[in-house]
Design a protein around this motif. Structure first.
Motif, PDB file in Angstrom:
ATOM      1  N   GLN A 143      13.878  17.504   7.625  1.00 10.12           N
ATOM      2  CA  GLN A 143      14.940  16.561   7.006  1.00 10.12           C
ATOM      3  C   GLN A 143      14.539  15.650   6.147  1.00 10.12           C
ATOM      4  O   GLN A 143      13.468  14.615   6.615  1.00 10.12           O
ATOM      5  CB  GLN A 143      15.947  15.708   8.201  1.00 10.12           C
ATOM      6  CG  GLN A 143      16.928  15.077   7.735  1.00 10.12           C
ATOM      7  CD  GLN A 143      18.050  15.729   7.160  1.00 10.12           C
ATOM      8  OE1 GLN A 143      18.509  16.804   7.744  1.00 10.12           O
ATOM      9  NE2 GLN A 143      18.758  15.300   5.925  1.00 10.12           N
ATOM     10  N   LEU A 144      14.815  15.630   4.809  1.00 14.90           N
ATOM     11  CA  LEU A 144      14.332  14.994   3.600  1.00 14.90           C
ATOM     12  C   LEU A 144      15.503  14.121   3.147  1.00 14.90           C
ATOM     13  O   LEU A 144      16.491  14.767   2.877  1.00 14.90           O
ATOM     14  CB  LEU A 144      13.575  15.779   2.694  1.00 14.90           C
ATOM     15  CG  LEU A 144      12.572  16.910   3.117  1.00 14.90           C
ATOM     16  CD1 LEU A 144      12.013  17.664   2.056  1.00 14.90           C
ATOM     17  CD2 LEU A 144      11.138  15.975   3.861  1.00 14.90           C
ATOM     18  N   GLU A 145      15.007  12.772   2.777  1.00 17.22           N
ATOM     19  CA  GLU A 145      15.877  12.231   2.081  1.00 17.22           C
ATOM     20  C   GLU A 145      15.482  11.728   0.973  1.00 17.22           C
ATOM     21  O   GLU A 145      14.138  11.492   0.721  1.00 17.22           O
ATOM     22  CB  GLU A 145      16.677  10.764   2.823  1.00 17.22           C
ATOM     23  CG  GLU A 145      17.074  11.003   4.409  1.00 17.22           C
ATOM     24  CD  GLU A 145      18.444  11.771   3.966  1.00 17.22           C
ATOM     25  OE1 GLU A 145      19.132  11.533   3.253  1.00 17.22           O
ATOM     26  OE2 GLU A 145      18.906  12.586   5.015  1.00 17.22           O
ATOM     27  N   ALA A 146      16.021  11.535  -0.380  1.00 17.79           N
ATOM     28  CA  ALA A 146      15.292  11.084  -1.698  1.00 17.79           C
ATOM     29  C   ALA A 146      16.236  10.694  -2.758  1.00 17.79           C
ATOM     30  O   ALA A 146      17.459  10.712  -2.640  1.00 17.79           O
ATOM     31  CB  ALA A 146      14.620  12.620  -2.123  1.00 17.79           C
ATOM     32  N   THR A 147      15.612   9.598  -3.579  1.00 13.46           N
ATOM     33  CA  THR A 147      16.307   8.890  -4.423  1.00 13.46           C
ATOM     34  C   THR A 147      15.408   9.221  -5.902  1.00 13.46           C
ATOM     35  O   THR A 147      14.035   9.554  -5.858  1.00 13.46           O
ATOM     36  CB  THR A 147      16.574   7.513  -4.106  1.00 13.46           C
ATOM     37  OG1 THR A 147      15.389   7.057  -4.009  1.00 13.46           O
ATOM     38  CG2 THR A 147      17.511   7.359  -3.022  1.00 13.46           C
ATOM     39  N   GLY A 148      15.930   8.819  -6.876  1.00 16.74           N
ATOM     40  CA  GLY A 148      15.047   8.824  -8.250  1.00 16.74           C
ATOM     41  C   GLY A 148      14.448  10.237  -8.360  1.00 16.74           C
ATOM     42  O   GLY A 148      15.022  11.200  -8.430  1.00 16.74           O
ATOM     43  N   PHE A 149      13.234  10.095  -8.940  1.00 10.50           N
ATOM     44  CA  PHE A 149      12.328  11.272  -9.494  1.00 10.50           C
ATOM     45  C   PHE A 149      12.393  12.320  -8.264  1.00 10.50           C
ATOM     46  O   PHE A 149      12.428  13.431  -8.526  1.00 10.50           O
ATOM     47  CB  PHE A 149      11.365  10.828  -9.896  1.00 10.50           C
ATOM     48  CG  PHE A 149      10.152  11.893 -10.343  1.00 10.50           C
ATOM     49  CD1 PHE A 149      10.659  12.599 -11.503  1.00 10.50           C
ATOM     50  CD2 PHE A 149       9.150  12.331  -9.803  1.00 10.50           C
ATOM     51  CE1 PHE A 149       9.820  13.649 -12.008  1.00 10.50           C
ATOM     52  CE2 PHE A 149       8.319  13.530 -10.322  1.00 10.50           C
ATOM     53  CZ  PHE A 149       8.763  14.007 -11.414  1.00 10.50           C
ATOM     54  N   ARG A 207       1.108  -1.145  -0.008  1.00  7.55           N
ATOM     55  CA  ARG A 207       0.150   0.111   0.016  1.00  7.55           C
ATOM     56  C   ARG A 207       1.062   1.174  -0.046  1.00  7.55           C
ATOM     57  O   ARG A 207       1.718   1.392   0.769  1.00  7.55           O
ATOM     58  CB  ARG A 207      -0.660   0.114   1.118  1.00  7.55           C
ATOM     59  CG  ARG A 207      -1.684   1.207   1.236  1.00  7.55           C
ATOM     60  CD  ARG A 207      -2.768   1.093   2.523  1.00  7.55           C
ATOM     61  NE  ARG A 207      -3.593   2.230   2.487  1.00  7.55           N
ATOM     62  CZ  ARG A 207      -4.595   2.334   3.536  1.00  7.55           C
ATOM     63  NH1 ARG A 207      -4.672   1.424   4.604  1.00  7.55           N
ATOM     64  NH2 ARG A 207      -5.295   3.392   3.593  1.00  7.55           N
ATOM     65  N   PRO A 208       0.663   2.210  -0.984  1.00  6.99           N
ATOM     66  CA  PRO A 208       1.351   3.421  -0.957  1.00  6.99           C
ATOM     67  C   PRO A 208       1.467   4.214   0.241  1.00  6.99           C
ATOM     68  O   PRO A 208       0.313   4.108   0.934  1.00  6.99           O
ATOM     69  CB  PRO A 208       0.781   4.058  -2.038  1.00  6.99           C
ATOM     70  CG  PRO A 208       0.318   3.222  -2.968  1.00  6.99           C
ATOM     71  CD  PRO A 208      -0.292   2.122  -2.057  1.00  6.99           C
ATOM     72  N   THR A 209       2.479   4.766   0.865  1.00  4.56           N
ATOM     73  CA  THR A 209       2.325   5.575   1.908  1.00  4.56           C
ATOM     74  C   THR A 209       2.646   7.019   1.413  1.00  4.56           C
ATOM     75  O   THR A 209       2.981   7.310   0.503  1.00  4.56           O
ATOM     76  CB  THR A 209       3.808   5.188   2.721  1.00  4.56           C
ATOM     77  OG1 THR A 209       3.456   3.827   3.171  1.00  4.56           O
ATOM     78  CG2 THR A 209       3.737   6.156   4.109  1.00  4.56           C
ATOM     79  N   THR A 210       1.996   7.957   2.410  1.00  7.82           N
ATOM     80  CA  THR A 210       2.152   9.421   2.181  1.00  7.82           C
ATOM     81  C   THR A 210       2.957  10.103   3.401  1.00  7.82           C
ATOM     82  O   THR A 210       2.870   9.648   4.627  1.00  7.82           O
ATOM     83  CB  THR A 210       0.626  10.094   2.292  1.00  7.82           C
ATOM     84  OG1 THR A 210      -0.025   9.705   1.232  1.00  7.82           O
ATOM     85  CG2 THR A 210       0.851  11.717   2.312  1.00  7.82           C
ATOM     86  N   ASP A 254       6.428   9.305  -5.727  1.00  9.00           N
ATOM     87  CA  ASP A 254       8.220   8.947  -6.132  1.00  9.00           C
ATOM     88  C   ASP A 254       7.782   7.556  -7.031  1.00  9.00           C
ATOM     89  O   ASP A 254       6.707   7.178  -7.504  1.00  9.00           O
ATOM     90  CB  ASP A 254       8.892   8.694  -4.921  1.00  9.00           C
ATOM     91  CG  ASP A 254       8.259   7.605  -3.953  1.00  9.00           C
ATOM     92  OD1 ASP A 254       7.711   6.796  -4.686  1.00  9.00           O
ATOM     93  OD2 ASP A 254       8.942   7.351  -2.837  1.00  9.00           O
ATOM     94  N   ASP A 255       8.962   7.018  -7.421  1.00  7.60           N
ATOM     95  CA  ASP A 255       9.026   5.986  -8.027  1.00  7.60           C
ATOM     96  C   ASP A 255       8.554   4.683  -7.388  1.00  7.60           C
ATOM     97  O   ASP A 255       8.136   3.797  -8.190  1.00  7.60           O
ATOM     98  CB  ASP A 255      10.630   5.555  -8.609  1.00  7.60           C
ATOM     99  CG  ASP A 255      11.413   6.705  -9.108  1.00  7.60           C
ATOM    100  OD1 ASP A 255      10.897   7.448  -9.975  1.00  7.60           O
ATOM    101  OD2 ASP A 255      12.497   6.980  -8.829  1.00  7.60           O
TER     102      ASP A 255
END
Length: 228
Positions: free
Chosen positions: A156-162, A9-12, A97-98
């Motif tokens: 504080q944010l961490e991100a990969t990809g799009f 299930r996608p998370t917000t 996100d991806d």
């Protein structure tokens, strides 16, 4: 009893923190106004923005609300304050996100840390300030962003990809750098050609969406305000 394997299930994530429930339309977008998005060539887009020094103000809250509404009307996934003509270091985002997870929030005075060891990924990239233009651009695939929210609390944010691409794009707006500035001469010419072909239709669509959302549409000049 039914069984389901391999489904997730996608998370917000709101301000980088997972939440159980979140509305389809961000509350800020409901409250805000649709503003005109500045266009390439306008000085506010090409000048580093100022740090926000005062927090918890009605003016900052109103700016963030208006930016969310403007982003939704323009069908964007991120928007920086200079794109609504305000030279402050603030950006908002509402990105899937991806993995299909949704990330929503705002960052004030962000500091971007690009992982220079991460893979370089080339994808088509566009900008709401160059309406209708998409050009391939290589970006690093992992970043972190730290800053504060409108109340001054740490973010504080961490991100990969799009998602990482989005954060890089918005943070660089606050340094006066557009994705267009990373393109070679042919890429820049192609972006402006696409803009010239698509701009009228894109602006008409923004007007229609604003009306559908019961917002007063922003007024745009017939020709790009930046003169390019």
């Amino acid at each position: 009893m039914g069984w389901s394997f391999g489904r997730r299930r996608p998370t917000t994530y709101l301000q980088g923190v997972a939440v159980e429930q979140y509305p389809a339309q961000a509350p800020e977008a409901r409250r805000g106004r649709a503003l005109r998005i500045t266009e390439i060539g306008e000085p506010v887009l090409h000048t580093p923005a100022r740090d926000v020094e005062t927090f918890s103000t009605p003016e900052l809250a109103r700016l963030i609300d208006d930016m969310f509404t403007t982003m939704e009307v323009a069908q964007g996934v991120g928007l920086a304050a200079p794109q609504v003509g305000v030279d402050l270091r603030v950006f908002v985002y509402d990105v899937t996100d991806d993995r299909g997870d949704r990330h929503v929030g705002h960052v004030v005075n962000p500091v971007l840390d690009i992982d220079t060891t991460a893979e370089l990924v080339t994808e088509d990239e566009g900008c709401l300030s160059v309406p209708g233009a998409y050009v391939p651009l290589a970006r690093r695939s992992a970043v972190s962003v730290r800053g504060v929210d409108q109340l001054g609390a740490p973010v504080q944010l961490e991100a990969t990809g799009f998602l990482a691409r989005c954060y890089i794009h918005e943070c660089q707006h606050l340094d006066g750098v557009l994705y267009w500035d990373h393109l070679d001469a042919d890429g820049q010419a192609d972006a402006l050609r696409q803009r010239d072909e698509e701009r009228a239709d894109i602006l008409a669509e923004r007007r229609e969406i604003a009306i559908e959302l019961d917002k007063r549409p922003a007024e745009y000049p017939d020709a790009p305000a930046g003169g390019r």
